[in-house]
Write an enzyme that holds these catalytic residues in place. Structure first.
Site, PDB file in Angstrom:
ATOM      1  N   LYS A 166      17.190 -47.753  -2.446  1.00 56.84           N
ATOM      2  CA  LYS A 166      17.218 -46.420  -3.042  1.00 56.84           C
ATOM      3  C   LYS A 166      16.355 -45.409  -2.285  1.00 56.84           C
ATOM      4  CE  LYS A 166      18.541 -48.110  -7.567  1.00 56.84           C
ATOM      5  NZ  LYS A 166      18.288 -48.107  -9.031  1.00 56.84           N
ATOM      6  N   ASN A 208      20.364 -43.194  -6.152  1.00 49.63           N
ATOM      7  CA  ASN A 208      21.266 -44.301  -6.479  1.00 49.63           C
ATOM      8  C   ASN A 208      22.736 -43.923  -6.310  1.00 49.63           C
ATOM      9  OD1 ASN A 208      21.779 -42.709  -8.828  1.00 49.63           O
ATOM     10  ND2 ASN A 208      22.265 -44.559  -9.973  1.00 49.63           N
ATOM     11  N   ASP A 224      20.247 -42.809 -12.629  1.00 54.09           N
ATOM     12  CA  ASP A 224      19.681 -43.926 -13.396  1.00 54.09           C
ATOM     13  C   ASP A 224      18.992 -43.463 -14.672  1.00 54.09           C
ATOM     14  OD1 ASP A 224      20.490 -46.031 -11.784  1.00 54.09           O
ATOM     15  OD2 ASP A 224      18.683 -45.984 -10.547  1.00 54.09           O
ATOM     16  N   GLY A 283       8.653 -48.885  -8.101  1.00 52.88           N
ATOM     17  CA  GLY A 283       9.608 -48.844  -7.000  1.00 52.88           C
ATOM     18  C   GLY A 283      10.714 -47.838  -7.261  1.00 52.88           C
ATOM     19  N   ALA A 306      13.631 -48.107  -8.721  1.00 51.68           N
ATOM     20  CA  ALA A 306      14.218 -48.108 -10.059  1.00 51.68           C
ATOM     21  C   ALA A 306      13.348 -47.308 -11.028  1.00 51.68           C
ATOM     22  CB  ALA A 306      14.400 -49.537 -10.553  1.00 51.68           C
ATOM     23  N   ARG A 337       1.838 -53.671 -10.273  1.00 53.92           N
ATOM     24  CA  ARG A 337       0.907 -54.652  -9.700  1.00 53.92           C
ATOM     25  C   ARG A 337      -0.101 -53.965  -8.795  1.00 53.92           C
ATOM     26  NH1 ARG A 337       1.023 -57.300  -4.998  1.00 53.92           N
ATOM     27  NH2 ARG A 337       3.137 -56.561  -4.585  1.00 53.92           N
ATOM     28  N   MET A 370      16.006 -53.437 -17.086  1.00 53.07           N
ATOM     29  CA  MET A 370      17.043 -52.725 -16.351  1.00 53.07           C
ATOM     30  C   MET A 370      18.103 -53.674 -15.799  1.00 53.07           C
ATOM     31  SD  MET A 370      15.270 -49.610 -14.298  1.00 53.07           S
ATOM     32  CE  MET A 370      14.056 -48.546 -15.059  1.00 53.07           C
ATOM     33  N   TYR A 416      20.731 -57.072 -16.208  1.00 55.53           N
ATOM     34  CA  TYR A 416      21.655 -57.458 -17.272  1.00 55.53           C
ATOM     35  C   TYR A 416      22.251 -58.826 -16.946  1.00 55.53           C
ATOM     36  CZ  TYR A 416      25.000 -55.712 -13.819  1.00 55.53           C
ATOM     37  OH  TYR A 416      25.697 -55.493 -12.658  1.00 55.53           O
TER      38      TYR A 416
END
Length: 288
Positions: free
Chosen positions: A71, A93, A109, A136, A138, A159, A228, A230
C-alpha cells in the site's frame, strides 16, 4: 474488455475477484478481475506488466486494488495524484489507470471499515473509546475515517511506538477537528487499566498465524473486536474476542465496503454492497 485485479503478497486467498464479478452483474458492467502475486520489492514492475499485458491483448487496464504489503508502494507510484484521504494516510489500496497514462491513487479502506462498524455491526463510533492496533498501511488507511466518526478517544498502538507516533502526528489536525483525544502507545504499554469499546486489529498477525497482539484487559464490557482479516485467518482473533466477553467481527464487511468504493471510482456506478456481503458471508461460513 476492461481489466482489473488485486495485487499483493499473499493474494491467493482474496475474495475480491468474486466481489467485483457480483458488482458487475448487479450493475450491468462488463469487466475482467483477477489476482496478481507481487514479488518482494516488485510492485512497480507488477503494475507495468499488468498494463502492458492488457494492452497487448487489445484490452484496457482500468486499475487495481492493493493489499499487504504494497500500500505504501502504491502511494509512491501515484505520486501527487492522490485523493485527500489517500494523501492523509500515505497509503493507497486503489489505483485507477487514466487515459492520459497517469495513475490516480485512493484509499477506500477506512470508508469500508466505518460503514461496517456503524451500519452492519450497529456500533456508533461517536463518543466511543477506540483502540487501533498497528501502524502499517492498513492502519494508516483507516485512521482518518475513524477520526471523522468522532470517537471520544482513539489510541494507535504498535510494537514500535515511534511508528504509531508518526501516524498520530500526521492526523493531529483531523483529530482536533473531530474533538477526539488521539494518542500513540507501544504495545507493551497496553492493559494497564485503560479499556476500549471498539478494538480494531490492523496488523498482519492473523494472516501470519501469530497470536493476538494485545492483552484481553484492553476490552471493555461488551466491546466490539474487529479483525481486518477474514475467513480462517481471522478465526483465532474472533475466538479470543468471544472467550473474553467481546463481540468478534472479521473484515468481510470492510472488504465488501471498500470494494464498492473502488468499483464506483473505476466505473462511475455505486453498487449495493448489502446483498453481496450477505452472499459472501454465506459462502465463507459454508466453507468454514
Amino acid at each position: 474488455m476492461d481489466r482489473y485485479c488485486v495485487m499483493g503478497n499473499p493474494v491467493a486467498h482474496s475474495r475480491s475477484p468474486w466481489i467485483h464479478a457480483r458488482f458487475a452483474e448487479l450493475t450491468g458492467q462488463t469487466l475482467d478481475y483477477g489476482r496478481r502475486l507481487v514479488a518482494p520489492g516488485g510492485f512497480v514492475q507488477a503494475v507495468a506488466d499488468f498494463r502492458r499485458e492488457a494492452q497487448a491483448a487489445g484490452d484496457r487496464a482500468g486499475g487495481c486494488n492493493v493489499t499487504v504489503p504494497c500500500k505504501f508502494d502504491a502511494a509512491a507510484l501515484a505520486g501527487d495524484r492522490l485523493s485527500d484521504r489517500a494523501r492523509l494516510a500515505g497509503a493507497v489500496n486503489t489505483l485507477r489507470f487514466d487515459a492520459d497514462g497517469g495513475v490516480f491513487g485512493d484509499n477506500t479502506d477506512g470508508a469500508g471499515l466505518v460503514t461496517d462498524i456503524q451500519d452492519h455491526a450497529g456500533r456508533s463510533l461517536a463518543g466511543a473509546r477506540v483502540l487501533l492496533i498497528g501502524a502499517g498501511g492498513a492502519a494508516a488507511g483507516v485512521l482518518g475515517p475513524l477520526l471523522d466518526a468522532r470517537p471520544a478517544r482513539l489510541v494507535v498502538a504498535n510494537r514500535t511506538a515511534a511508528k504509531a507516533e508518526v501516524l498520530v502526528t500526521q492526523h493531529a489536525a483531523v483529530a482536533a477537528r473531530a474533538g477526539c483525544d488521539l494518542a500513540a502507545q507501544g504495545l507493551d504499554a497496553l492493559g494497564r487499566g485503560e479499556r476500549f469499546d471498539i478494538v480494531v486489529n490492523g496488523t498482519a498477525t492473523s494472516l501470519a498465524g501469530a497470536g493476538v497482539p494485545v492483552p484481553a484487559r484492553v476490552l471493555a464490557e461488551g466491546a466490539l473486536a474487529v479483525d481486518m482479516m477474514y475467513g480462517p485467518a481471522a478465526a483465532g482473533f474472533l475466538a479470543w474476542a468471544r472467550a473474553h466477553g467481546a463481540t468478534g467481527r472479521d473484515g468481510l464487511g470492510m472488504l465488501v465496503g471498500q470494494a464498492a468504493e473502488s468499483f464506483a471510482l473505476w466505473r462511475g456506478v455505486r453498487p449495493d454492497a448489502a446483498p453481496v456481503l450477505a452472499e459472501l458471508r454465506a459462502l465463507v461460513d459454508a466453507a468454514a
